[in-house]
Design an enzyme around this catalytic site. Structure first.
Site, mmCIF file in Angstrom:
data_model
loop_
_atom_site.group_PDB
_atom_site.id
_atom_site.type_symbol
_atom_site.label_atom_id
_atom_site.label_comp_id
_atom_site.label_asym_id
_atom_site.label_seq_id
_atom_site.Cartn_x
_atom_site.Cartn_y
_atom_site.Cartn_z
ATOM 1 N N ASP A 157 30.773 38.769 34.694
ATOM 2 C CA ASP A 157 31.010 40.178 34.336
ATOM 3 C C ASP A 157 30.050 40.635 33.235
ATOM 4 O O ASP A 157 30.469 41.192 32.211
ATOM 5 C CB ASP A 157 32.466 40.369 33.897
ATOM 6 C CG ASP A 157 33.450 40.052 35.015
ATOM 7 O OD1 ASP A 157 33.121 40.315 36.191
ATOM 8 O OD2 ASP A 157 34.539 39.535 34.715
ATOM 9 N N LYS B 99 38.252 43.559 44.744
ATOM 10 C CA LYS B 99 39.707 43.813 44.747
ATOM 11 C C LYS B 99 40.041 44.899 45.780
ATOM 12 O O LYS B 99 40.619 45.941 45.487
ATOM 13 C CB LYS B 99 40.211 44.165 43.358
ATOM 14 C CG LYS B 99 40.000 43.014 42.385
ATOM 15 C CD LYS B 99 40.910 43.022 41.209
ATOM 16 C CE LYS B 99 40.778 41.735 40.416
ATOM 17 N NZ LYS B 99 39.420 41.444 39.902
ATOM 18 N N ASP C 44 42.418 49.064 50.586
ATOM 19 C CA ASP C 44 42.334 50.329 51.327
ATOM 20 C C ASP C 44 42.982 50.174 52.706
ATOM 21 O O ASP C 44 43.592 49.145 53.009
ATOM 22 C CB ASP C 44 40.855 50.752 51.421
ATOM 23 C CG ASP C 44 40.671 52.262 51.353
ATOM 24 O OD1 ASP C 44 41.393 52.981 52.081
ATOM 25 O OD2 ASP C 44 39.817 52.725 50.581
ATOM 26 N N ILE C 45 42.799 51.181 53.556
ATOM 27 C CA ILE C 45 43.311 51.093 54.926
ATOM 28 C C ILE C 45 42.476 50.052 55.679
ATOM 29 O O ILE C 45 41.362 49.698 55.250
ATOM 30 C CB ILE C 45 43.243 52.465 55.643
ATOM 31 C CG1 ILE C 45 41.788 52.961 55.712
ATOM 32 C CG2 ILE C 45 44.150 53.471 54.948
ATOM 33 C CD1 ILE C 45 41.595 54.137 56.679
ATOM 34 N N THR D 46 38.632 50.821 56.410
ATOM 35 C CA THR D 46 37.767 50.848 55.227
ATOM 36 C C THR D 46 37.620 49.435 54.656
ATOM 37 O O THR D 46 36.520 49.034 54.241
ATOM 38 C CB THR D 46 38.351 51.815 54.166
ATOM 39 O OG1 THR D 46 38.636 53.049 54.804
ATOM 40 C CG2 THR D 46 37.370 52.042 53.039
ATOM 41 N N SER E 259 46.892 38.234 35.844
ATOM 42 C CA SER E 259 46.971 37.389 34.646
ATOM 43 C C SER E 259 47.266 38.147 33.356
ATOM 44 O O SER E 259 47.616 37.549 32.354
ATOM 45 C CB SER E 259 45.648 36.641 34.480
ATOM 46 O OG SER E 259 44.575 37.565 34.343
ATOM 47 N N GLY F 139 44.845 31.325 28.540
ATOM 48 C CA GLY F 139 45.263 30.201 29.384
ATOM 49 C C GLY F 139 44.395 28.970 29.149
ATOM 50 O O GLY F 139 43.294 29.062 28.601
ATOM 51 N N LYS F 140 44.929 27.809 29.558
ATOM 52 C CA LYS F 140 44.178 26.557 29.401
ATOM 53 C C LYS F 140 43.821 26.000 30.770
ATOM 54 O O LYS F 140 44.672 25.935 31.660
ATOM 55 C CB LYS F 140 45.049 25.520 28.672
ATOM 56 C CG LYS F 140 44.812 25.472 27.155
ATOM 57 C CD LYS F 140 45.624 24.370 26.512
ATOM 58 C CE LYS F 140 45.178 22.968 26.884
ATOM 59 N NZ LYS F 140 44.017 22.438 26.258
ATOM 60 N N SER G 230 43.330 22.943 31.752
ATOM 61 C CA SER G 230 44.107 21.763 32.144
ATOM 62 C C SER G 230 45.504 22.168 32.624
ATOM 63 O O SER G 230 46.017 21.614 33.601
ATOM 64 C CB SER G 230 44.194 20.770 30.991
ATOM 65 O OG SER G 230 44.640 21.416 29.823
HETATM 66 O O1 O7M Z 1 37.609 34.804 31.706
HETATM 67 P P1 O7M Z 1 37.688 36.301 31.548
HETATM 68 O O2 O7M Z 1 39.015 36.746 31.034
HETATM 69 O O3 O7M Z 1 36.535 36.873 30.804
HETATM 70 O O4 O7M Z 1 37.520 36.926 33.021
HETATM 71 C C1 O7M Z 1 38.474 36.743 34.020
HETATM 72 C C2 O7M Z 1 37.954 37.237 35.344
HETATM 73 O O5 O7M Z 1 38.974 37.079 36.308
HETATM 74 C C3 O7M Z 1 37.568 38.707 35.340
HETATM 75 O O6 O7M Z 1 36.487 38.850 36.253
HETATM 76 C C4 O7M Z 1 38.801 39.390 35.908
HETATM 77 O O7 O7M Z 1 38.477 40.563 36.612
HETATM 78 C C5 O7M Z 1 39.340 38.330 36.868
HETATM 79 N N1 O7M Z 1 40.796 38.342 37.092
HETATM 80 C C6 O7M Z 1 41.679 38.280 36.055
HETATM 81 O O8 O7M Z 1 41.298 38.145 34.896
HETATM 82 N N2 O7M Z 1 43.024 38.355 36.308
HETATM 83 C C7 O7M Z 1 43.539 38.445 37.550
HETATM 84 O O9 O7M Z 1 44.751 38.468 37.711
HETATM 85 C C8 O7M Z 1 42.643 38.462 38.633
HETATM 86 C C9 O7M Z 1 41.288 38.340 38.390
HETATM 87 C C10 O7M Z 1 40.426 38.082 39.497
HETATM 88 O O10 O7M Z 1 39.444 37.431 39.486
HETATM 89 O O11 O7M Z 1 40.795 38.520 40.641
HETATM 90 C C11 O7M Z 1 40.081 38.070 41.706
#
Ligand code: O7M
Length: 221
Positions: free
Chosen positions: A20, A70, A73-74, A77, A122, A181-182, A184
């Site tokens: 990202d 993510k 859509d229908i 699409t 998450s 989160g971890k 492991s």
């Molecule tokens: O490690 P980060 O927090 O910098 O990035 C986490 C990546 O996972 C980031 O690209 C989010 O868009 C994606 N993500 C989540 O953080 N939480 C979710 O529930 C789902 C995603 C994801 O990847 O969905 C595919």
């Protein structure tokens, strides 16, 4: 190792890099630094909007790319979006399941099964809408023929519960590091791969950060 639809991503390091970043130079620098420690690269809107979709095919030359649109859509699409992602070299795509079985199946058909369906997300706000229906979303992923689900490393106990619903489908799990989160914990709860973004690309030394995570993975499986 690159694969075409129908094959499986290499399961060596069990880490998917969430790329990202918002420049081509950063994208290539981070992939180069982390390449020996990650099995795939997840590319989503931030990078695609910043530098254009050619980055998908560029990175797909050397690494499996999971396209994270993510998709929600229908069916028609959804199909069009997935076809464009696969044409550019994506190995898999990520889709929402709340749109229903026809929309998810359209993705599965267009990606020849290479779809991960979101379940409980998450972040804290996930408790409002995605968490209450996460079990149903996981069941839908299985019945629609998806490859796997996305489940939260921030709540490893949910990974274990969702695993019971999906059987041997794959679980990819974001939320490691920046979201608390971890690695492991997620892997011990049943995740096949962790998804990591900021803990690698914002680290002063992304290569060292990716290596440290890969070492943690080795110790926990
Ligand atoms: O490690 P980060 O927090 O910098 O990035 C986490 C990546 O996972 C980031 O690209 C989010 O868009 C994606 N993500 C989540 O953080 N939480 C979710 O529930 C789902 C995603 C994801 O990847 O969905 C595919």
């Amino acid at each position: 190792m690159h694969f075409s639809a129908g094959h499986r991503m290499q399961k060596k390091n069990r880490i998917i890099l969430a790329l990202d970043v918002t420049s081509r130079a950063d994208a290539l620098r981070v992939v180069e630094a982390a390449k020996d420690y990650v099995d795939a690269v997840k590319i989503g809107w931030p990078l695609i909007l910043a530098v254009g979709p050619d980055i998908i095919s560029e990175i797909a030359k050397n690494k499996d790319v999971i396209c994270d649109m993510k998709i929600a859509d229908i069916p028609n699409t959804n199909r069009l979006i997935v076809e464009q992602a696969m044409k550019r070299g994506a190995s898999a795509v990520i889709a929402h399941g709340f749109t229903g079985d026809d929309s998810v199946k359209a993705c599965v058909d267009a990606a020849k099964g290479q779809v991960f369906v979101l379940t409980e997300m998450s972040h804290p706000g996930a408790r409002q809408f995605t968490a209450p229906v996460a079990d149903k979303l996981a069941a839908l992923a299985k019945s629609a023929g998806a490859r796997g689900i996305v489940a939260p490393a921030t709540r490893p106990e949910r990974i274990a519960e969702l695993r019971k619903i999906i059987g041997n489908l794959e679980i990819i799990s974001p939320g490691v590091g920046a979201q608390g989160g971890k690695a492991s914990d997620a892997l011990k709860a049943g995740a096949d791969y962790i998804i990591v973004g900021r803990a690698i690309y914002e680290a002063p030394d992304p290569k060292a950060a990716a290596k440290a995570l890969a070492d943690e993975v080795k110790r926990s499986i």
